[in-house]
Structures are given as C-alpha cells and as structure tokens.
Design an enzyme around this catalytic site. Structure first.
Site, mmCIF file in Angstrom:
data_model
loop_
_atom_site.group_PDB
_atom_site.id
_atom_site.type_symbol
_atom_site.label_atom_id
_atom_site.label_comp_id
_atom_site.label_asym_id
_atom_site.label_seq_id
_atom_site.Cartn_x
_atom_site.Cartn_y
_atom_site.Cartn_z
ATOM 1 N N GLY A 1 86.390 67.782 28.777
ATOM 2 C CA GLY A 1 85.508 66.632 29.235
ATOM 3 C C GLY A 1 86.201 65.423 28.940
ATOM 4 O O GLY A 1 85.633 64.905 27.959
ATOM 5 N N GLY A 2 87.217 65.105 29.291
ATOM 6 C CA GLY A 2 87.904 63.914 29.397
ATOM 7 C C GLY A 2 88.494 64.130 27.952
ATOM 8 O O GLY A 2 89.867 64.778 27.556
ATOM 9 N N GLY B 1 88.073 71.280 33.225
ATOM 10 C CA GLY B 1 87.587 72.218 32.193
ATOM 11 C C GLY B 1 86.339 72.540 32.772
ATOM 12 O O GLY B 1 86.075 73.934 32.855
ATOM 13 N N ASN C 1 93.111 60.880 45.294
ATOM 14 C CA ASN C 1 91.888 60.053 44.690
ATOM 15 C C ASN C 1 90.697 60.304 45.351
ATOM 16 O O ASN C 1 90.475 59.974 46.483
ATOM 17 C CB ASN C 1 92.553 58.760 44.505
ATOM 18 C CG ASN C 1 91.461 57.916 43.314
ATOM 19 O OD1 ASN C 1 90.323 58.147 43.189
ATOM 20 N ND2 ASN C 1 92.261 57.035 42.543
ATOM 21 N N ALA C 2 89.374 60.769 44.712
ATOM 22 C CA ALA C 2 88.227 61.051 45.089
ATOM 23 C C ALA C 2 87.862 59.512 45.772
ATOM 24 O O ALA C 2 86.901 59.499 46.628
ATOM 25 C CB ALA C 2 87.373 61.570 44.313
ATOM 26 N N THR D 1 84.276 64.634 38.324
ATOM 27 C CA THR D 1 85.088 64.123 38.030
ATOM 28 C C THR D 1 85.061 63.382 36.337
ATOM 29 O O THR D 1 83.759 63.388 36.148
ATOM 30 C CB THR D 1 85.744 62.554 38.660
ATOM 31 O OG1 THR D 1 84.728 61.931 38.734
ATOM 32 C CG2 THR D 1 86.431 63.144 39.949
ATOM 33 N N TYR E 1 76.392 65.316 39.365
ATOM 34 C CA TYR E 1 76.403 66.626 38.550
ATOM 35 C C TYR E 1 76.616 66.254 36.931
ATOM 36 O O TYR E 1 77.750 66.772 36.262
ATOM 37 C CB TYR E 1 77.389 67.429 39.107
ATOM 38 C CG TYR E 1 77.162 68.913 38.829
ATOM 39 C CD1 TYR E 1 76.321 69.314 37.860
ATOM 40 C CD2 TYR E 1 77.594 69.844 39.896
ATOM 41 C CE1 TYR E 1 75.904 70.589 37.700
ATOM 42 C CE2 TYR E 1 77.292 71.353 39.591
ATOM 43 C CZ TYR E 1 76.340 71.686 38.714
ATOM 44 O OH TYR E 1 75.959 72.817 38.365
ATOM 45 N N CYS F 1 75.144 83.980 29.930
ATOM 46 C CA CYS F 1 74.228 83.965 30.975
ATOM 47 C C CYS F 1 72.867 83.205 30.292
ATOM 48 O O CYS F 1 72.796 83.196 29.371
ATOM 49 C CB CYS F 1 73.847 85.508 31.245
ATOM 50 S SG CYS F 1 73.102 86.379 29.920
ATOM 51 N N GLY G 1 78.949 64.578 27.593
ATOM 52 C CA GLY G 1 78.603 64.612 28.948
ATOM 53 C C GLY G 1 78.484 63.358 29.730
ATOM 54 O O GLY G 1 79.428 63.083 30.612
HETATM 55 P P1 NAD Z 1 88.166 66.919 32.625
HETATM 56 O O1 NAD Z 1 88.649 65.813 32.104
HETATM 57 O O2 NAD Z 1 88.569 68.389 32.090
HETATM 58 O O3 NAD Z 1 88.334 67.027 34.090
HETATM 59 C C1 NAD Z 1 88.248 65.919 34.823
HETATM 60 C C2 NAD Z 1 89.099 65.797 36.061
HETATM 61 O O4 NAD Z 1 88.801 64.700 37.219
HETATM 62 C C3 NAD Z 1 90.518 66.082 35.818
HETATM 63 O O5 NAD Z 1 91.093 67.040 36.475
HETATM 64 C C4 NAD Z 1 91.147 64.618 36.484
HETATM 65 O O6 NAD Z 1 92.404 64.788 37.096
HETATM 66 C C5 NAD Z 1 90.085 64.503 37.811
HETATM 67 N N1 NAD Z 1 89.915 63.038 38.015
HETATM 68 C C6 NAD Z 1 89.856 61.931 37.132
HETATM 69 N N2 NAD Z 1 89.717 60.968 38.108
HETATM 70 C C7 NAD Z 1 89.790 61.284 39.545
HETATM 71 C C8 NAD Z 1 89.695 60.569 40.601
HETATM 72 N N3 NAD Z 1 89.638 59.353 40.830
HETATM 73 N N4 NAD Z 1 89.981 61.392 41.895
HETATM 74 C C9 NAD Z 1 90.214 62.564 41.764
HETATM 75 N N5 NAD Z 1 90.047 63.439 40.450
HETATM 76 C C10 NAD Z 1 90.066 62.724 39.506
HETATM 77 O O7 NAD Z 1 86.548 67.008 32.343
HETATM 78 P P2 NAD Z 1 85.401 68.204 32.817
HETATM 79 O O8 NAD Z 1 85.243 69.110 31.539
HETATM 80 O O9 NAD Z 1 85.422 68.836 33.913
HETATM 81 O O10 NAD Z 1 84.038 67.380 32.953
HETATM 82 C C11 NAD Z 1 83.884 66.466 34.226
HETATM 83 C C12 NAD Z 1 82.708 66.055 34.232
HETATM 84 O O11 NAD Z 1 81.696 66.565 34.127
HETATM 85 C C13 NAD Z 1 82.601 65.048 32.413
HETATM 86 O O12 NAD Z 1 82.075 63.899 33.014
HETATM 87 C C14 NAD Z 1 81.828 65.802 31.701
HETATM 88 O O13 NAD Z 1 81.000 65.015 30.796
HETATM 89 C C15 NAD Z 1 80.757 66.192 33.025
HETATM 90 N N6 NAD Z 1 79.991 67.528 32.394
HETATM 91 C C16 NAD Z 1 79.036 67.863 33.363
HETATM 92 C C17 NAD Z 1 78.497 69.152 32.765
HETATM 93 C C18 NAD Z 1 77.399 69.694 34.016
HETATM 94 O O14 NAD Z 1 76.699 70.632 33.364
HETATM 95 N N7 NAD Z 1 76.997 69.070 34.958
HETATM 96 C C19 NAD Z 1 78.616 69.855 31.666
HETATM 97 C C20 NAD Z 1 79.727 69.097 31.189
HETATM 98 C C21 NAD Z 1 80.454 68.155 31.366
#
Ligand code: NAD
EC number: 4.2.1.49
Length: 551
Positions: free
Chosen positions: A48-49, A172, A238-239, A260, A317, A405, A487
């Site tokens: 998560g960053g 992650g 880049n998205a 992301t 998300y 689960c 988050g």
């Molecule tokens: P992470 O930091 O492990 O992964 C983020 C990914 O985004 C990295 O692989 C990075 O290379 C990529 N990224 C960054 N900028 C980008 C861009 N411009 N274009 C393409 N790729 C890009 O983070 P994570 O643990 O996977 O979490 C992702 C997000 O989801 C966070 O904001 C987190 O807070 C949120 N999150 C959501 C839930 C949920 O249930 N929906 C749960 C936990 C976390």
C-alpha cells in the site's frame, strides 16, 4: 548496528517468547517483513505505497527484543512503529497496543505527516502493515473476488465470462485483481508502470501473461473474451496514458476500475516521468511531484468517466483516485461510485468481512485442516465452499501459510472456537493468529470508501472505529491497533484492527468467543444505527442488543 536484512518468521513449535500470545505477535511482525510477503522489505514497507511494519530498524529490533521477554501480564505499547513502553496489565489484556499515523484533525494532511516522518516521529501504518496481520496478496483476494462476483451478478448474468475488465496497479493489493477476475471466468487487462510488479504477479500465479504492447494486450484479451476463456494480461505503462488511449481506440471494455497507489500522490507515477526516476523526483520535489501526479490522476479518472459514459461498469476500488482527481480540478470525478456502496455494504450489514488466520507452525497442512473445518462448519454456504476449494488449489502462500474468508456475525466465533479446539486436541501443529483487515464492517470511518454514502449521512463520524478498538481490548484480543489514513490517505480515514490467538487454552477460547462475537457485532450495530434494514433484521434474528431499539 541495525539495518536492512532479510527477516523471516520462525516456523515450528519452539517458542522464543514467554508464551504463544507474545510469540504470535513476534512471528506476525517478522512475517510482515518476509521478502515473500512485503513489497519493499529493505525499507520496512509491507504494501500500500509506504505502509510499514516498524518505524526503523532500531525500532524493529527493540520490538523483537521486548516481545521475547514480555510477560503474560504485560503490554507493549507501540507508537507509530516504535515501542515506547511496557506496562503491567493483566492476563486478559492485549499483549500489544498499537497506535499508528494518528494526527490531530487540522494537522491531518500528507504535508504535515511527511514533515513529522522526516523528523523520525511517525510512520505510515496503512491497515495491516503496521498492525502485523498482512498475509500477502491473498488477504485482499477473496474481497476482490466477491466484488467482481457482485459486478457479475449486477450486470452480466452472474459470470464475467465473455467480458473484459480494465484496471491498473499490480502491487500488494492490486495484484489480486487479475486472479479475482479469472476466478469469475472473465478477462483482465492490467496496467502497471513497474516491470517488477508484473513479474512478481506472474511468479505468484496471480497474473497469467505479459503483453509486449497495448495492441498485443488488447488482441490477447479479445481472443480470450471471444472464446469465453478466463485470462489475465499484464501490460507495462502509465495508466494515465494508457487508459485514455484505450478510450480513444474505442476498446471493447466492459468493466473499469483502478488500484494504483493513488491515495498517496507521491506513489502515483505522473505522465512524462520515467518509472526509474520516480523515487528520486518524489524525494527532491514532493510538491511539484504531487501537482503533476494529481493532474495525471485527473486524466486517468476522466478516461474512466469516458468509459462510464460509453456504458461500462465503472467503480473506484478504494484508493481515493476520485478525490485526488477532484483536487486537480476535474469536476466529474465522483460520477462513478466507490465499491463499498455499490457492492459491499449489504455484507457489512450482516457483520461480514475479511476474517483471516495464519498458521504459526509454518506448516501448510495446518491450513489444509482449517479449510476442511470451515467446509464442515458451514456446509450450507456454497459460495464460501467454492472459494475455500479454489483458494486451496490456486493460492500461493507468501510467508506463514494463511487463509482468508469472509464470515459474518455468529460465524467468526464458531470458526475461532473450532480452531482453538483443533490446537488443543493436537490436530494442528501450533496455534493460529486469527485477525482481519481493518477494512471491515464496523472498524472504519472512511467517507471515500467503507463509509461512503451512509444512509443517515454519518460517513465522517469516527467514533465507531474507536469503540471497535476499545471493545476488542475489553474482550481479550491479543493485539489491538488504531490507525489513521489507511487505504485512502491522510485525513481521510480512521480504522482499527485486532488479532486474537487460538492457543488451545481455555482462556484462549473465552477470549476468542468474546472478540469474534463483539468485533463483527460492531458492524451490525453501526449499520443498525445508520438505519439499514438488513442490519436491523440481523440484530433481531441473532440477538445483538441495541438499546435504542429496546423498550
Ligand atoms: P502498492 O503500492 O503495492 O502498488 C501500487 C502499484 O501501482 C505499484 O505496482 C505501482 O507501480 C503502480 N502504479 C503507480 N502509479 C501508476 C501509474 N501511473 N500507472 C500504472 N501503475 C502505477 O499498493 P497496493 O497495496 O496494491 O494498494 C493499491 C491501492 O489500493 C492503494 O491506494 C491502497 O490504499 C488501496 N487499497 C484498496 C483496498 C481495497 O479493498 N479496495 C485495500 C487495500 C488497499
């Protein structure tokens, strides 16, 4: 001198602490930093960053040392990843109390947080990073699977077969998306700017293939969709560039989302910046980087809204990308909903959420036995059974073997007590750490995510996670945490976590029964209070007491 080094939780039944409660906290802290589990273990970053398990290596060493000598009636206090005290409490009290990343309201922004972090005074704990119950990408997999199943039920006749989902972020948490889509028989097109993230997901079997280009990715996705064959395709880029390009190409996308690290503008790659230069640019000019990242997010979200206008199912998300795009001046950022009000809230009303457990023995056979126990305990729940079987076949364990689960009120305590009996009876080689994500039914205040669009408008009321933490302390959890900013980023959330150890003792069983009843019970009462009918009927049917509805 303490510094970066590979960390791995010990396996087996030999204790290095004075009891299993302390040993569990020790192993789960170490497990969070296992190179198999953590995204950047050398920086103590779990997921998560910049979500960390310990503030710095000295603090990590001090926590390990303290946990090894902590007595059964003592509690270690952790302030943003650093152990700050040991106090005499009692046997029912948690062995560890954690407060991470909390700031006073008016100061709760990234700028102030980073100033304090640079002074060495705080750290970002995300949700399960700083509270030591992260179990790798599986931790989010079932929730993601359930979310895509709900999308399928809402719009595609119950299956994603024959559809293409576009998303970004293979980190992650985001790395669960491709497998969750293919588990629902769909095709996933996943963008990430970090080649390592793509490779890691392929290695861990969460992602099937990597495409050479956007055109190649689309071709692979369309072929699989036409054959109604599940497939996940990763594409490097880049998205903020590729999503608008796909929209301009009229790509046949049915579902769009994103994971992301948008919650932290310093973790989102702006357009025109090479991935290799990202870290140094963010460190050198955080303000300039933030502005450019937000502008890029606005372009990204604008393209998502373009897909919405074209008829796709689009949802946020949980990474706050809409909020960031709005800050950059894009006025339709909130045209699509967050995933909780769209698909998850009815589950929260029943006290359902991401229940999880880790085998402290390190033996995968212990998890196989608990899987079997879950199937026996809840034979009527077909989707749960489907998940447990699929997870057994397809989930690659990272670090200590674990399972997740979603279980509801009246179910989690039954599972926990059964697990404790299995430890007591020698069916499992060692105790289990039973916990959950902070993203749960009654443990979060997060107006862009878990509490977005509450029926009574109570989105920003943050009393609930505090009550949740207090009731878990009072009920006998092994460690309890209160965090801020997980988050969705600084200033946008408050949330609490608990972990309770099934150590096979009678006292352990008493604690488990209370914690695993009261913790999901918070979800039921929170949603009763907000006026949700499902929660009202659950509270009536299951006897969850709500004083304002009595007398
Ligand atoms: P992470 O930091 O492990 O992964 C983020 C990914 O985004 C990295 O692989 C990075 O290379 C990529 N990224 C960054 N900028 C980008 C861009 N411009 N274009 C393409 N790729 C890009 O983070 P994570 O643990 O996977 O979490 C992702 C997000 O989801 C966070 O904001 C987190 O807070 C949120 N999150 C959501 C839930 C949920 O249930 N929906 C749960 C936990 C976390």
């Amino acid at each position: 001198m303490s510094g970066p080094r590979p960390v791995r939780a010990p396996h087996g039944t030999e204790l290095s602490a004075l009891g299993w409660q302390q040993e569990a906290a020790l192993r789960m802290l170490q497990n969070n930093l296992d190179p198999e589990v953590a995204e950047h273990p050398d920086k103590l970053v779990v997921y998560g960053g910049t979500g960390k398990a310990a503030r710095d290596w000295r603090s990590f060493d001090a926590m390990v040392r303290t946990l090894r000598t902590l007595k059964q009636d003592e509690t270690m206090l952790v302030q943003s990843g650093r152990p700050v005290g040991v106090m005499q409490t009692h046997e029912w009290a948690p062995r560890v109390l954690i407060a991470n990343s909390n700031l006073v309201g008016d100061w709760a922004n990234w700028e102030e947080f980073r100033r304090l972090e640079a002074l060495g005074l705080t750290m970002y704990g995300q949700m399960t990073a700083g509270s030591w119950i992260y179990i790798g990408t599986q931790g989010i997999l079932q929730g993601t699977y359930e979310t895509f199943a709900a999308v399928a039920a809402k719009k595609f006749g119950g299956t994603l077969a024959g559809t293409i989902t576009l998303t970004a972020g293979l980190g992650g948490m985001g790395g669960a998306q491709p497998l969750a889509v293919t588990m629902n028989d769909g095709v996933a097109l996943c963008i990430d700017c970090d080649p390592r993230a793509i490779e890691r997901r392929i290695e861990h079997r969460y992602l099937d293939v990597k495409a050479d280009s956007l055109e190649h990715a689309l071709q692979l996705a369309a072929e699989a969709r036409d054959a109604r064959r599940p497939l996940s395709v990763g594409v490097l880029g880049n998205a903020a560039e590729l999503v608008p390009q796909l929209l301009a190409m009229n790509a046949p996308i049915d579902i769009v989302t994103d994971q992301t690290s948008a919650h932290d503008p310093l973790a989102y790659l702006p357009t025109g910046v090479d991935f290799g230069d990202m870290a140094s640019y963010a460190a050198k000019d955080p303000a300039g980087f933030t502005t450019r990242a937000r502008e890029s997010m606005a372009r990204h979200v604008e393209a998502m809204v373009g897909f919405l206008d074209a008829g796709a199912e689009v949802f946020d998300y949980g990474n706050s990308i809409r909020g960031e795009a709005q800050l950059a001046g894009y006025d339709r950022a909130f045209a699509f909903p967050g995933f909780v009000p769209a698909y998850i809230r009815p589950l929260f009303c029943e006290g359902r959420g991401p229940f999880r457990w880790a085998a402290l023995s390190g033996d995968p056979a212990d998890i196989a036995r608990t899987d079997k126990a879950i199937l026996e305990l809840f034979p009527e729940n077909e989707s749960l059974a489907r998940w447990i079987r699929m997870a057994g076949e397809r989930v690659h364990f990272q670090g200590l073997p674990a399972r997740i689960c979603w279980l509801g009120y009246g179910e989690r305590d039954r599972a926990g007590e059964r697990f404790n009996d299995m430890v007591a009876g020698g069916e499992l080689r060692a105790p289990l750490a039973i916990g959950r994500d902070h993203l749960d039914c009654g443990s979060v205040a997060s107006p862009y995510r878990e509490t977005e669009a509450m029926l009574d408008g109570s989105d920003a009321i943050a009393d609930w996670p505090l009550l949740n933490a207090m009731v878990n302390v009072a009920s006998g959890a092994s460690w309890v945490s209160i965090h801020h900013g997980g988050g969705v980023g600084m200033g946008r959330s408050l949330h609490a976590g608990q972990v309770t150890v099934a150590d096979g003792t009678r006292l352990g069983a008493e604690k488990i029964r209370r914690v695993l009843t009261n913790d999901p019970g918070m979800g039921v009462i929170r949603h009763v209070d907000a006026g949700y009918e499902i929660a009202e009927s659950v509270s009536e049917a299951k006897g969850v007491r709500v004083p304002m509805r009595e007398g």
